[in-house]
Design a protein around this motif. Structure first.
Motif, short mmCIF file in Angstrom:
data_model
loop_
_atom_site.label_atom_id
_atom_site.label_comp_id
_atom_site.label_asym_id
_atom_site.label_seq_id
_atom_site.Cartn_x
_atom_site.Cartn_y
_atom_site.Cartn_z
N SER A 32 44.09 92.38 10.33
CA SER A 32 45.50 92.06 10.45
C SER A 32 45.69 90.72 11.17
N LEU A 33 44.95 90.52 12.27
CA LEU A 33 45.08 89.26 13.01
C LEU A 33 44.64 88.07 12.17
N LYS A 34 43.65 88.26 11.31
CA LYS A 34 43.12 87.16 10.50
C LYS A 34 43.79 87.07 9.13
N ASP A 35 44.78 87.90 8.86
CA ASP A 35 45.47 87.88 7.56
C ASP A 35 44.52 88.05 6.38
N GLU A 65 42.06 83.30 6.22
CA GLU A 65 43.22 83.98 5.64
C GLU A 65 42.94 84.23 4.15
N VAL A 93 41.38 93.39 13.46
CA VAL A 93 40.74 92.12 13.07
C VAL A 93 41.31 91.64 11.73
N MET A 98 36.08 87.22 13.59
CA MET A 98 37.27 86.58 14.15
C MET A 98 37.16 85.06 14.04
N ALA A 99 35.98 84.52 14.35
CA ALA A 99 35.85 83.07 14.40
C ALA A 99 35.73 82.45 13.01
N ASN A 100 35.07 83.12 12.10
CA ASN A 100 34.66 82.42 10.87
C ASN A 100 35.33 82.86 9.57
#
Ligand SMILES: Nc1ncnc2c1ncn2[C@@H]1O[C@H](COP(=O)(O)OP(=O)(O)OP(=O)(O)O)[C@@H](O)[C@H]1O
Ligand SMILES: [Mg+2]
Lengths: 159, 120
Positions: free
Chosen positions: B61-64, B43, B59, B38-40
């Motif tokens: 999907s949220l981070k593209d 997109e 994860v 998530m952090a690193n």
């Protein structure tokens, strides 16, 4: 513990959107659902990708912590022309030592939680790093309250 | 470079998101700890992991991400694939060892970039 300004600076900024979403605790069956909904909503409001992704990230970490450690909770979203504010309020065990919980790598995640890839002890650090204002308070046996604010105008290249 | 080129070159099995293989892959990220990813990750990354729980879909999907590659012959759970199909997230499986899969994809992406932008 605020990273920056106090709440009153933010409060005369009128909401253009406000909503509250329930989060189930103790299960991962719907984990991430609220974060996905919030991401879709903010995208539709035409906020920049960076703001949307930061809001999605802090919401996700807060949501997963409710799934992992609380009985139930709610996530409140408030959008104003200047800020996206996300609050995660849960009923649960609470956090005994917030300073310790905020340390990178500290985790009380069970084996079951770790098996799914959670429990690195990074969630709260991520929340702090990716929000412009962050406050956490907790009461043992009652629950935990997180407040995260993301400034819409701020150029932030961490994500 | 699009995902389809990587799928063909590495002979990856497409488990979901068949219609999203035109996604542009701009880089990659390797990780099994979700809050690290998530952090690193970024997109457009192709995410390499051994995690197979349905949370990997949220994860990505949220981070593209462009897609997820499950490595070391890991097989995603049925509810993971169902969710990925619903959200249109490509999940690809590689039978090869992770090190080899990741190394080959790295080389393919690096070859398309100039030295200055080689930060993939
Ligand atoms: N809502 C909560 N209620 C009770 N305890 C919490 C809550 N959120 C966090 N904690 C405690 O704080 C610790 C650190 O939380 P943090 O999110 O940083 O890491 P983690 O959840 O253990 O792992 P990761 O987030 O990297 O998957 C947790 O292990 C847990 O003990
Ligand atoms: Mg966490």
């Amino acid at each position: 513990m605020w990273k920056g300004l106090t709440t009153n600076v933010l409060s005369h900024d009128a909401a253009i959107y406000e909503n509250s979403f329930p989060v189930e605790g103790g299960t991962f069956d719907n984990a991430g659902h609220v974060s996905s909904q919030i991401k879709a909503l903010l995208t539709r409001m035409k906020l920049s990708k960076k703001v949307v992704r930061r809001a999605a990230l802090v919401t996700y970490e807060a949501e997963i912590n409710i799934c992992s450690y609380a009985n139930r909770g709610r996530i409140h979203l408030r959008v104003t022309p200047e800020h996206v504010t996300v609050e995660a309020i849960d009923e649960g065990q609470g956090i005994a030592d917030i300073e310790l919980a905020m340390q990178a790598g500290y985790s009380t995640a069970t084996e079951r939680i770790r098996e799914m890839g959670f429990g690195a002890g990074m969630g709260l650090c991520n929340i702090k790093n990716f929000s412009d204002f962050f406050r956490i308070s907790s009461e043992i046996g009652k629950g935990t309250h997180l407040k995260m604010v993301i400034r819409i105008d701020k150029d932030f290249d961490g994500i | 470079m699009n995902l389809d080129t990587i799928v063909k070159e590495l002979d990856l099995k497409v488990l979901s998101g068949q219609d999203r293989l035109d996604a542009e892959v701009s880089g990659g990220y390797v990780g099994d700890l979700l809050s690290d990813v998530m952090a690193n990750s970024k997109e457009g990354d192709l995410w390499f992991t051994r995690q197979i729980h349905q949370n990997i879909v949220a994860v990505a999907s949220l981070k593209d991400h462009a897609g997820i590659v499950v490595i070391q012959g890991a097989e995603p759970a049925a509810d993971t694939l169902e969710k990925a199909r619903k959200e249109g997230i490509p999940i690809l499986a590689s039978a090869r060892p992770g090190f080899e899969t990741i190394g080959r994809v790295f080389n393919m992406i690096a070859a398309t970039k100039s030295p200055e932008e080689a930060d993939i």
